[in-house]
Design a protein around this motif. Structure first.
Motif, short mmCIF file in Angstrom:
data_model
loop_
_atom_site.label_atom_id
_atom_site.label_comp_id
_atom_site.label_asym_id
_atom_site.label_seq_id
_atom_site.Cartn_x
_atom_site.Cartn_y
_atom_site.Cartn_z
N MET A 19 0.87 -1.19 0.00
CA MET A 19 0.00 0.00 0.00
C MET A 19 0.90 1.23 0.00
SD MET A 19 -3.28 1.01 0.33
CE MET A 19 -4.30 -0.07 1.28
N LYS A 20 0.79 2.06 -1.03
CA LYS A 20 1.57 3.31 -1.08
C LYS A 20 0.78 4.42 -0.39
CE LYS A 20 3.40 6.62 -4.49
NZ LYS A 20 3.35 7.00 -5.94
N VAL A 21 1.44 5.12 0.54
CA VAL A 21 0.78 6.22 1.29
C VAL A 21 1.42 7.53 0.86
CG1 VAL A 21 0.31 7.17 3.57
CG2 VAL A 21 0.33 4.67 3.25
N THR A 22 0.63 8.43 0.27
CA THR A 22 1.12 9.72 -0.19
C THR A 22 0.46 10.84 0.60
OG1 THR A 22 1.35 8.81 -2.42
CG2 THR A 22 1.43 11.22 -2.20
N PRO A 23 1.19 11.53 1.49
CA PRO A 23 0.59 12.63 2.24
C PRO A 23 0.09 13.72 1.29
CG PRO A 23 2.73 12.03 3.17
CD PRO A 23 2.61 11.31 1.85
N LEU A 24 -1.08 14.32 1.62
CA LEU A 24 -1.61 15.43 0.83
C LEU A 24 -1.22 16.74 1.50
CD1 LEU A 24 -5.11 13.90 -0.04
CD2 LEU A 24 -3.08 14.04 -1.51
N LEU A 84 -3.37 9.99 0.51
CA LEU A 84 -3.91 9.15 -0.55
C LEU A 84 -3.25 7.79 -0.43
CD1 LEU A 84 -5.84 9.61 -3.01
CD2 LEU A 84 -3.78 9.89 -4.39
N LEU A 85 -4.06 6.73 -0.41
CA LEU A 85 -3.54 5.38 -0.27
C LEU A 85 -3.78 4.63 -1.58
CD1 LEU A 85 -3.78 6.38 2.67
CD2 LEU A 85 -4.61 4.12 3.31
N GLU A 86 -2.73 3.94 -2.05
CA GLU A 86 -2.86 3.17 -3.30
C GLU A 86 -2.40 1.73 -3.06
OE1 GLU A 86 -0.62 6.55 -5.24
OE2 GLU A 86 -1.91 5.98 -6.93
N PRO A 87 -3.35 0.80 -3.09
CA PRO A 87 -3.01 -0.59 -2.79
C PRO A 87 -2.25 -1.27 -3.94
CG PRO A 87 -5.30 -0.45 -3.46
CD PRO A 87 -4.78 0.96 -3.42
N VAL A 88 -1.57 -2.36 -3.61
CA VAL A 88 -0.93 -3.20 -4.64
C VAL A 88 -2.03 -4.07 -5.25
CG1 VAL A 88 0.73 -5.04 -5.06
CG2 VAL A 88 1.26 -3.22 -3.40
N VAL A 89 -2.19 -3.98 -6.58
CA VAL A 89 -3.25 -4.73 -7.26
C VAL A 89 -2.60 -5.88 -8.03
CG1 VAL A 89 -5.15 -4.62 -8.92
CG2 VAL A 89 -4.63 -2.65 -7.46
N VAL A 97 -9.05 19.98 -0.64
CA VAL A 97 -8.39 19.22 -1.69
C VAL A 97 -9.40 18.22 -2.24
CG1 VAL A 97 -7.44 17.35 -0.23
CG2 VAL A 97 -6.22 18.05 -2.27
N GLY A 98 -9.33 17.99 -3.57
CA GLY A 98 -10.23 17.03 -4.21
C GLY A 98 -9.43 15.99 -4.98
N VAL A 99 -9.85 14.74 -4.86
CA VAL A 99 -9.19 13.65 -5.60
C VAL A 99 -10.25 12.75 -6.20
CG1 VAL A 99 -7.08 13.62 -4.19
CG2 VAL A 99 -9.05 12.24 -3.51
N ILE A 100 -9.91 12.10 -7.30
CA ILE A 100 -10.83 11.13 -7.92
C ILE A 100 -10.50 9.74 -7.39
CG2 ILE A 100 -11.52 10.00 -10.07
CD1 ILE A 100 -11.18 12.68 -11.51
N LEU A 101 -11.52 9.13 -6.79
CA LEU A 101 -11.41 7.74 -6.35
C LEU A 101 -12.35 6.94 -7.26
CD1 LEU A 101 -11.83 8.07 -2.45
CD2 LEU A 101 -9.75 8.42 -3.83
N SER A 102 -11.88 5.77 -7.73
CA SER A 102 -12.75 5.01 -8.63
C SER A 102 -12.50 3.51 -8.49
CB SER A 102 -12.50 5.43 -10.09
OG SER A 102 -11.32 4.82 -10.58
N GLU A 103 -13.42 2.75 -9.06
CA GLU A 103 -13.24 1.29 -9.06
C GLU A 103 -12.02 0.92 -9.91
OE1 GLU A 103 -17.07 0.75 -11.68
OE2 GLU A 103 -15.88 -1.10 -11.86
N HIS A 104 -11.60 1.84 -10.78
CA HIS A 104 -10.46 1.52 -11.66
C HIS A 104 -9.12 1.94 -11.09
CE1 HIS A 104 -13.36 0.22 -14.57
NE2 HIS A 104 -13.94 1.42 -14.60
N ASN A 105 -9.06 3.06 -10.37
CA ASN A 105 -7.75 3.48 -9.81
C ASN A 105 -7.53 2.93 -8.40
OD1 ASN A 105 -8.96 5.24 -7.91
ND2 ASN A 105 -8.67 7.07 -9.19
N HIS A 106 -8.59 2.35 -7.77
CA HIS A 106 -8.45 1.66 -6.46
C HIS A 106 -7.93 2.58 -5.36
CE1 HIS A 106 -9.17 -1.98 -8.74
NE2 HIS A 106 -8.08 -1.76 -9.47
N ARG A 107 -7.89 3.89 -5.60
CA ARG A 107 -7.33 4.81 -4.61
C ARG A 107 -8.26 4.94 -3.40
NH1 ARG A 107 -5.90 10.19 -8.07
NH2 ARG A 107 -3.73 9.73 -8.63
N GLN A 108 -7.65 5.26 -2.25
CA GLN A 108 -8.39 5.49 -1.02
C GLN A 108 -7.96 6.85 -0.45
OE1 GLN A 108 -8.16 2.15 1.73
NE2 GLN A 108 -8.05 0.68 0.04
#
Ligand SMILES: Cc1cn([C@H]2C[C@H](O)[C@@H](COP(=O)(O)OP(=O)(O)O[C@H]3O[C@H](C)C(=O)[C@H](O)[C@H]3O)O2)c(=O)[nH]c1=O
Length: 182
Positions: free
Chosen positions: A1-6, A13-18, A99-110
């Motif tokens: 899981m990549k954690v990127t401070p905003l 922003l959290l990005e899991p390993v898919v 701050v605004g971010v796009i979360l989607s079923e495709h980018n899996h971002r949290q």
């Protein structure tokens, strides 16, 4: 899981390993130990899920007052959202900033939303399902909101004519909101 401070303190922003293969994919959508090793440690006690049938639904901007302020970990199961957080900690140097971010079923971002932030999202697709963990139980008596299109915030929502609940049509402006995070 990549954690990127905003650029709002405590938000990330959290990005899991898919793991993709010929069947589809697998991912660990939440792993307490992996997050704790990156300094993200919360005792989440409630999971929430909402479905919005149409794009252009805005839910928010919501927060719970202390002592029931909630940290939230937001993700999208189906569809997509423009997810927005607003710093409502009066003593914060970024008070009123968002701050605004796009979360989607495709980018899996949290999106990790700290206590002291108002949270809201606008759906970008039909049948959008949002899942989120919170570290305090729902407390109707501490539930508060800020008007989605407060001109002092200037949030660049994808629509100017959203589908709103009756409640979300009548929140106060930030300058008039009840806040107790400082
Ligand atoms: C939040 C919540 C609501 N409810 C009940 C209360 C209402 O009868 C119904 C819908 O509640 P509400 O209109 O507040 O739901 P949303 O507009 O999706 O609000 C949520 O979405 C925004 C984006 C948030 O960040 C908040 O977590 C949350 O307020 O569910 C519960 O029973 N438990 C809960 O934890």
């Amino acid at each position: 899981m990549k954690v990127t401070p905003l650029n709002l303190q405590g938000a990330a922003l959290l990005e899991p390993v898919v793991h993709g293969d010929n069947r589809g994919f697998f991912m660990e959508s939440y792993n307490e130990d992996v997050l704790e090793k990156q300094g993200v440690k919360f005792s989440f006690i409630q999971d929430n899920q909402s479905l919005s049938a149409e794009p252009g639904v805005i839910r928010g901007l919501h927060y719970q007052l202390n002592p029931k302020a909630q940290t939230k970990l937001i993700r999208v199961l189906t569809g997509a959202i423009y997810d927005v957080i607003v710093d409502v900690r009066k003593s914060s140097p970024t008070f009123g900033k968002w701050v605004g971010v796009i979360l989607s079923e495709h980018n899996h971002r949290q999106l990790l939303v700290p206590k002291g932030f108002a949270h809201g999202f606008c759906t970008l697709a039909p049948n959008t399902q949002v899942l989120y963990k919170v570290d305090e139980y729902y407390s109707p008596e501490n539930d508060r909101g800020i008007l989605w299109n407060d001109p002092a915030l200037g949030i660049d929502w994808p629509t100017s004519k959203p589908i709103l609940s009756d409640k979300d049509q009548h929140h106060p402006l930030l300058k008039d909101a009840e806040l107790n995070f400082d």
